[in-house]
Motif scaffolding. Sequence first.
Motif, PDB file in Angstrom:
ATOM      1  N   MET A 118       0.893  -1.075  -0.051  1.00  0.00           N
ATOM      2  CA  MET A 118       0.094  -0.047   0.007  1.00  0.00           C
ATOM      3  C   MET A 118       0.890   1.072  -0.081  1.00  0.00           C
ATOM      4  O   MET A 118       1.777   1.231   0.868  1.00  0.00           O
ATOM      5  N   SER A 119       0.540   2.023  -0.845  1.00  0.00           N
ATOM      6  CA  SER A 119       1.491   3.381  -0.919  1.00  0.00           C
ATOM      7  C   SER A 119       1.000   4.191   0.088  1.00  0.00           C
ATOM      8  O   SER A 119       0.067   4.225   0.934  1.00  0.00           O
ATOM      9  N   VAL A 120       1.769   5.217   0.420  1.00  0.00           N
ATOM     10  CA  VAL A 120       1.511   6.350   1.646  1.00  0.00           C
ATOM     11  C   VAL A 120       0.536   7.009   1.404  1.00  0.00           C
ATOM     12  O   VAL A 120      -0.247   7.187   2.082  1.00  0.00           O
ATOM     13  N   GLN A 121       0.205   7.061  -0.132  1.00  0.00           N
ATOM     14  CA  GLN A 121      -0.775   8.132  -0.546  1.00  0.00           C
ATOM     15  C   GLN A 121      -2.283   7.541   0.070  1.00  0.00           C
ATOM     16  O   GLN A 121      -3.174   7.883   0.462  1.00  0.00           O
ATOM     17  N   ASP A 146     -21.988 -11.210  -8.767  1.00  0.00           N
ATOM     18  CA  ASP A 146     -22.492 -11.850 -10.275  1.00  0.00           C
ATOM     19  C   ASP A 146     -21.212 -12.840 -10.580  1.00  0.00           C
ATOM     20  O   ASP A 146     -21.431 -13.456 -11.754  1.00  0.00           O
ATOM     21  N   GLY A 147     -20.131 -12.798  -9.885  1.00  0.00           N
ATOM     22  CA  GLY A 147     -18.923 -13.582 -10.197  1.00  0.00           C
ATOM     23  C   GLY A 147     -18.229 -13.305 -11.279  1.00  0.00           C
ATOM     24  O   GLY A 147     -17.352 -13.868 -11.980  1.00  0.00           O
ATOM     25  N   GLU A 148     -18.428 -12.012 -11.668  1.00  0.00           N
ATOM     26  CA  GLU A 148     -17.675 -11.317 -12.913  1.00  0.00           C
ATOM     27  C   GLU A 148     -16.205 -11.089 -12.590  1.00  0.00           C
ATOM     28  O   GLU A 148     -15.672 -11.068 -13.535  1.00  0.00           O
ATOM     29  N   VAL A 149     -15.945 -11.055 -11.486  1.00  0.00           N
ATOM     30  CA  VAL A 149     -14.644 -10.544 -10.907  1.00  0.00           C
ATOM     31  C   VAL A 149     -14.200 -10.867  -9.481  1.00  0.00           C
ATOM     32  O   VAL A 149     -15.203 -10.973  -8.844  1.00  0.00           O
ATOM     33  N   SER A 150     -12.905 -11.259  -9.402  1.00  0.00           N
ATOM     34  CA  SER A 150     -12.759 -11.606  -8.162  1.00  0.00           C
ATOM     35  C   SER A 150     -12.446 -10.318  -7.192  1.00  0.00           C
ATOM     36  O   SER A 150     -12.375  -9.110  -7.622  1.00  0.00           O
ATOM     37  N   LEU A 151     -12.394 -10.470  -5.874  1.00  0.00           N
ATOM     38  CA  LEU A 151     -12.034  -9.592  -4.785  1.00  0.00           C
ATOM     39  C   LEU A 151     -10.827  -8.929  -5.058  1.00  0.00           C
ATOM     40  O   LEU A 151     -10.379  -7.623  -5.091  1.00  0.00           O
ATOM     41  N   GLU A 173      -8.267  -2.868  -9.571  1.00  0.00           N
ATOM     42  CA  GLU A 173      -8.936  -1.735 -10.528  1.00  0.00           C
ATOM     43  C   GLU A 173      -9.335  -0.784  -9.741  1.00  0.00           C
ATOM     44  O   GLU A 173      -9.107   0.404 -10.294  1.00  0.00           O
ATOM     45  N   TYR A 174      -9.582  -0.821  -8.636  1.00  0.00           N
ATOM     46  CA  TYR A 174      -9.824   0.496  -7.742  1.00  0.00           C
ATOM     47  C   TYR A 174      -8.689   0.891  -7.031  1.00  0.00           C
ATOM     48  O   TYR A 174      -8.780   2.210  -6.221  1.00  0.00           O
ATOM     49  N   SER A 175      -7.344   0.463  -7.020  1.00  0.00           N
ATOM     50  CA  SER A 175      -6.353   0.787  -6.557  1.00  0.00           C
ATOM     51  C   SER A 175      -6.576   0.900  -4.889  1.00  0.00           C
ATOM     52  O   SER A 175      -6.108   1.915  -4.223  1.00  0.00           O
ATOM     53  N   SER A 227      -8.769  -5.638   1.547  1.00  0.00           N
ATOM     54  CA  SER A 227      -9.641  -5.654   2.794  1.00  0.00           C
ATOM     55  C   SER A 227     -10.742  -4.402   2.533  1.00  0.00           C
ATOM     56  O   SER A 227     -11.775  -4.682   3.048  1.00  0.00           O
ATOM     57  N   THR A 228     -10.361  -3.412   1.703  1.00  0.00           N
ATOM     58  CA  THR A 228     -11.339  -2.124   1.505  1.00  0.00           C
ATOM     59  C   THR A 228     -12.529  -2.865   0.604  1.00  0.00           C
ATOM     60  O   THR A 228     -13.544  -2.419   0.943  1.00  0.00           O
ATOM     61  N   ILE A 229     -11.949  -3.693  -0.221  1.00  0.00           N
ATOM     62  CA  ILE A 229     -13.080  -4.463  -0.930  1.00  0.00           C
ATOM     63  C   ILE A 229     -14.106  -5.225  -0.301  1.00  0.00           C
ATOM     64  O   ILE A 229     -15.007  -5.191  -0.260  1.00  0.00           O
TER      65      ILE A 229
END
Length: 59
Positions: free
Chosen positions: A1-4, A29-34, A40-42, A46-48
């Motif tokens: 994890m970056s400082v930002q 929907d099973g489209e994507v993993s955690l 994807e959301y940077s 644990s946030t997801i």
Amino acid sequence: MSVQQATLFPVSASMMPCSRRSIRRRYADGEVSLADLATEYSVGPSTIHRIIHGQENPS
């Protein structure tokens, strides 16, 4: 994890509600993993996880 990212914690609080809904829907929907969503959301996995399971702090 970056400082930002660490200084923005919790990141989910700054995400738009539509992003949180999209994360929940796509994961359910099973489209994507955690892990893929976290990349994807940077954010950390644990946030997801908190978003998916309704544990984020929206304030």
